[in-house]
Design an enzyme around this catalytic site. Structure first.
Site, mmCIF file in Angstrom:
data_model
loop_
_atom_site.group_PDB
_atom_site.id
_atom_site.type_symbol
_atom_site.label_atom_id
_atom_site.label_comp_id
_atom_site.label_asym_id
_atom_site.label_seq_id
_atom_site.Cartn_x
_atom_site.Cartn_y
_atom_site.Cartn_z
ATOM 1 N N ASP A 13 0.811 -1.225 0.000
ATOM 2 C CA ASP A 13 0.000 0.000 0.000
ATOM 3 C C ASP A 13 0.843 1.272 0.000
ATOM 4 O O ASP A 13 0.425 2.306 0.541
ATOM 5 C CB ASP A 13 -0.955 0.034 1.223
ATOM 6 C CG ASP A 13 -1.783 -1.228 1.314
ATOM 7 O OD1 ASP A 13 -2.246 -1.691 0.276
ATOM 8 O OD2 ASP A 13 -1.928 -1.764 2.430
ATOM 9 N N GLU A 14 2.016 1.217 -0.601
ATOM 10 C CA GLU A 14 2.901 2.396 -0.605
ATOM 11 C C GLU A 14 2.502 3.416 -1.678
ATOM 12 O O GLU A 14 3.055 4.505 -1.724
ATOM 13 C CB GLU A 14 4.372 1.976 -0.850
ATOM 14 C CG GLU A 14 4.978 1.096 0.227
ATOM 15 C CD GLU A 14 4.805 -0.376 -0.085
ATOM 16 O OE1 GLU A 14 4.069 -0.700 -1.038
ATOM 17 O OE2 GLU A 14 5.387 -1.220 0.621
ATOM 18 N N LYS A 16 2.170 2.273 -5.097
ATOM 19 C CA LYS A 16 2.901 1.818 -6.293
ATOM 20 C C LYS A 16 2.122 2.116 -7.574
ATOM 21 O O LYS A 16 2.701 2.512 -8.579
ATOM 22 C CB LYS A 16 3.168 0.296 -6.206
ATOM 23 C CG LYS A 16 4.115 -0.076 -5.070
ATOM 24 C CD LYS A 16 4.309 -1.569 -4.966
ATOM 25 C CE LYS A 16 3.116 -2.307 -4.439
ATOM 26 N NZ LYS A 16 2.789 -2.078 -3.034
ATOM 27 N N GLY A 40 -4.022 -4.340 -4.477
ATOM 28 C CA GLY A 40 -4.980 -3.349 -4.953
ATOM 29 C C GLY A 40 -4.197 -2.114 -5.336
ATOM 30 O O GLY A 40 -3.791 -1.357 -4.467
ATOM 31 N N HIS A 41 -3.928 -1.957 -6.627
ATOM 32 C CA HIS A 41 -3.143 -0.807 -7.083
ATOM 33 C C HIS A 41 -4.090 0.283 -7.575
ATOM 34 O O HIS A 41 -4.816 0.094 -8.545
ATOM 35 C CB HIS A 41 -2.158 -1.242 -8.170
ATOM 36 C CG HIS A 41 -1.092 -2.152 -7.625
ATOM 37 N ND1 HIS A 41 -0.123 -2.734 -8.387
ATOM 38 C CD2 HIS A 41 -0.844 -2.573 -6.354
ATOM 39 C CE1 HIS A 41 0.666 -3.471 -7.613
ATOM 40 N NE2 HIS A 41 0.235 -3.392 -6.389
ATOM 41 N N THR A 42 -4.052 1.415 -6.883
ATOM 42 C CA THR A 42 -5.038 2.467 -7.157
ATOM 43 C C THR A 42 -4.472 3.521 -8.106
ATOM 44 O O THR A 42 -3.380 4.037 -7.899
ATOM 45 C CB THR A 42 -5.434 3.144 -5.819
ATOM 46 O OG1 THR A 42 -5.853 2.118 -4.926
ATOM 47 C CG2 THR A 42 -6.550 4.147 -6.007
ATOM 48 N N THR A 129 -5.942 -11.541 3.111
ATOM 49 C CA THR A 129 -7.037 -10.960 2.328
ATOM 50 C C THR A 129 -8.043 -12.040 1.924
ATOM 51 O O THR A 129 -9.061 -11.740 1.315
ATOM 52 C CB THR A 129 -6.501 -10.285 1.042
ATOM 53 O OG1 THR A 129 -5.841 -11.298 0.260
ATOM 54 C CG2 THR A 129 -5.513 -9.173 1.353
ATOM 55 N N GLN A 226 2.364 -5.975 -3.106
ATOM 56 C CA GLN A 226 2.645 -6.018 -1.660
ATOM 57 C C GLN A 226 3.918 -5.201 -1.370
ATOM 58 O O GLN A 226 4.135 -4.202 -2.012
ATOM 59 C CB GLN A 226 2.770 -7.468 -1.146
ATOM 60 C CG GLN A 226 1.434 -8.223 -1.131
ATOM 61 C CD GLN A 226 1.069 -8.802 -2.478
ATOM 62 O OE1 GLN A 226 1.848 -9.479 -3.102
ATOM 63 N NE2 GLN A 226 -0.139 -8.550 -2.910
ATOM 64 N N THR A 303 -9.734 -4.917 0.528
ATOM 65 C CA THR A 303 -10.664 -5.440 1.537
ATOM 66 C C THR A 303 -11.427 -4.344 2.281
ATOM 67 O O THR A 303 -12.380 -4.644 3.000
ATOM 68 C CB THR A 303 -9.891 -6.258 2.595
ATOM 69 O OG1 THR A 303 -8.917 -5.399 3.184
ATOM 70 C CG2 THR A 303 -9.198 -7.457 1.984
ATOM 71 N N ASP A 335 1.761 14.773 1.342
ATOM 72 C CA ASP A 335 0.730 15.757 1.698
ATOM 73 C C ASP A 335 -0.020 15.375 2.975
ATOM 74 O O ASP A 335 -0.501 16.247 3.691
ATOM 75 C CB ASP A 335 -0.271 15.923 0.542
ATOM 76 C CG ASP A 335 -0.868 14.597 0.117
ATOM 77 O OD1 ASP A 335 -0.088 13.643 -0.090
ATOM 78 O OD2 ASP A 335 -2.102 14.493 0.025
ATOM 79 N N GLY A 411 -0.321 13.761 -3.525
ATOM 80 C CA GLY A 411 -1.758 13.697 -3.790
ATOM 81 C C GLY A 411 -2.014 12.539 -4.728
ATOM 82 O O GLY A 411 -1.089 12.080 -5.407
HETATM 83 P P1 IMP Z 1 -2.493 -12.729 1.820
HETATM 84 O O1 IMP Z 1 -1.377 -12.502 0.885
HETATM 85 O O2 IMP Z 1 -3.815 -12.292 1.268
HETATM 86 O O3 IMP Z 1 -2.557 -14.135 2.342
HETATM 87 O O4 IMP Z 1 -2.251 -11.817 3.118
HETATM 88 C C1 IMP Z 1 -1.118 -11.977 3.949
HETATM 89 C C2 IMP Z 1 -0.753 -10.661 4.624
HETATM 90 O O5 IMP Z 1 -0.314 -9.747 3.631
HETATM 91 C C3 IMP Z 1 -1.922 -9.974 5.324
HETATM 92 O O6 IMP Z 1 -1.422 -9.257 6.429
HETATM 93 C C4 IMP Z 1 -2.442 -8.999 4.290
HETATM 94 O O7 IMP Z 1 -3.117 -7.913 4.867
HETATM 95 C C5 IMP Z 1 -1.147 -8.583 3.633
HETATM 96 N N1 IMP Z 1 -1.317 -8.181 2.236
HETATM 97 C C6 IMP Z 1 -1.487 -8.988 1.170
HETATM 98 N N2 IMP Z 1 -1.578 -8.268 0.047
HETATM 99 C C7 IMP Z 1 -1.437 -6.990 0.410
HETATM 100 C C8 IMP Z 1 -1.395 -5.771 -0.327
HETATM 101 O O8 IMP Z 1 -1.486 -5.727 -1.558
HETATM 102 N N3 IMP Z 1 -1.225 -4.632 0.404
HETATM 103 C C9 IMP Z 1 -1.070 -4.644 1.757
HETATM 104 N N4 IMP Z 1 -1.078 -5.768 2.482
HETATM 105 C C10 IMP Z 1 -1.267 -6.928 1.812
#
Ligand code: IMP
Length: 422
Positions: A13-14, A16, A40-42, A129, A226, A303, A335, A411
């Site tokens: 969630d940086e 990317k 989830g790439h926004t 997730t 990730q 999620t 920001d 932003g």
């Molecule tokens: P999983 O990969 O869905 O099994 O999740 C394993 C861990 O990685 C959990 O703590 C998730 O919240 C975290 N996680 C998986 N995918 C992401 C992502 O894209 N962004 C942030 N955390 C993630």
């Protein structure tokens, strides 16, 4: 020509998606190399928010070819839904999207196993997730998985049934986990509709596709998902995802060699977040954390879960930079820290009063003390220039990490990005 790798340096969630979207026009090819629909790439384009889960973030540029590499795990139903949600963008799928035939498939029963395993862990749950990621990678390394290329063979249905039966036997080990037959039936229907959908897409030998492109002098942007601290090997195990998320995974997940890699662009927020369970040494509890969450809109793109928030952690970033060989940094969500009196950063860790080198085996070791430092806060400037206190923060981070911050994002919109030092 060469491959530049872009990846997260924290717990995902940086931001990317936004940086890939910004850099994309420089690359004829963008390739995802690991993870799956847990990502989830926004992107925010013309004020509209688009969240991509499996499709690489260059898909909105008509001239870019996007490859879903062999290291990615694909849920056919989710992929179909995701692509259909992009219908307003006039995407020529045959031209703009390729799927590596060696990528593994997430079955509905993988998702059930994920849920059953998390349920059984109780308070020790990972906070997955629940997209079936772990069980799919387990089947891959256990040599039981089904790959995209298999859907073109006459034995596909038999292989599917065998693997599903095996999963059902495993699920019987979790008697307290109830399975709704109707739900399973619906999920299977969606899965097979997804399989039909994928059959009509462009399935390729991913590594050959990239080798040919590189030989023709094309550049590739390898898009990670990730973050480094969720890496199966080097992350905060066991609170990690099930793939390698580091730069080395661009080689295994795409079939390219280390010599192909040129730049490694590491993304970090100006602070730090984590979703799910596990250690987070610089986490802010109470009001301070809540305020960052609200200001930064820190809720999961996949999620919707609230993200845990804290200060940027320089020892962890240093570790991530070394593991990945980061050559330039993109710092996002600067920001969000505007208008604070001061901005803190985790500067070092100590045990029994002595600063430690490197990262401890157990980040939750109660003896660890996080030592903070801070800079004076900043506010937005009228002309968009960098406030002197923000400049001081940038210089401090660069000095401590020995890597230049090249991009500063302030932003969600495409245009809210400063290029530094050049
Ligand atoms: P999983 O990969 O869905 O099994 O999740 C394993 C861990 O990685 C959990 O703590 C998730 O919240 C975290 N996680 C998986 N995918 C992401 C992502 O894209 N962004 C942030 N955390 C993630």
């Amino acid at each position: 020509m060469a491959v530049d790798v872009l990846l997260g340096l924290q717990w995902g969630d940086e931001g990317k998606g936004k940086i890939v979207d910004f850099l994309a026009p420089q690359y004829p090819i963008i390739a995802r190399f690991q993870g799956g629909p847990n990502a989830g790439h926004t992107l925010v384009v013309d004020g509209k928010k688009i969240v991509l889960h499996t499709v690489p973030s260059g898909i909105l540029y008509s001239e870019i070819v996007n490859l879903i590499g062999n290291g990615v795990v694909i849920d056919p139903a989710t992929l179909k839904k995701e692509i259909e949600s992009l219908s307003a963008y006039d995407i020529d799928l045959q031209r703009q999207l390729r799927i590596a035939e060696k990528a593994h498939l997430i079955l509905p029963s993988h998702r059930l196993l994920d849920a059953a395993s998390e349920h059984a862990k109780g308070a020790g749950k990972i906070g997955s997730t629940l997209r079936g990621i772990g069980p799919t990678y387990m089947d891959k390394t256990g040599r039981n998985g089904i790959r995209v290329g298999d859907i073109m063979t006459s034995s596909f249905m038999a292989t599917y049934k065998d693997l599903k039966a095996k999963h059902m036997r495993l699920l019987s080990l979790y008697p307290e986990f109830s399975i709704e037959e109707d739900e399973v039936k619906k999920a299977e229907e969606a899965f097979f509709e997804g399989i039909e959908f994928i059959r009509r897409l462009s399935i390729v030998n991913g590594e050959q596709f990239l080798h040919n492109a590189l030989e023709k002098g094309m550049d590739v942007l390898a898009e990670g998902a990730q973050g480094t601290l969720l890496d199966i090997e080097y992350g905060s195990y066991p609170f990690v995802t099930s793939s390698n998320t580091i730069s080395a995974a661009a080689c295994t997940g795409l079939g390219i060699s280390p010599q192909n890699i040129r730049e490694v662009i590491g993304i970090t927020k100006a602070y730090c977040t984590r979703v799910g369970s596990g250690p987070f040494p610089s986490e802010l509890h109470g009001e301070e954390g809540e305020s960052l969450r609200e200001k930064g809109g820190e809720f999961g793109a996949t999620t919707g879960r609230p993200r845990r928030c804290g200060w940027i952690d320089l020892p962890l970033l240093n570790y991530a930079i070394k593991i990945n060989g980061v050559t330039q940094i993109a710092m996002t969500k600067v920001d969000v820290l505007e208008d604070m009196e001061s901005v803190s950063y985790a500067d070092s860790y100590s045990v029994n009063g002595a600063v430690i080198e490197g990262i401890p085996f157990d980040l939750e070791d109660e003896r660890i003390v996080v030592n903070y430092n801070n800079v004076s806060g900043w506010s937005a400037t009228k002309d968009g220039s960098i406030h002197p206190n923000l400049q001081a923060f940038i210089e401090t981070v660069e000095r401590k990490l020995s890597v230049p911050i090249r991009y500063l994002s302030n932003g969600p919109e495409r245009e809210k990005l400063n290029i530094l030092g050049g």
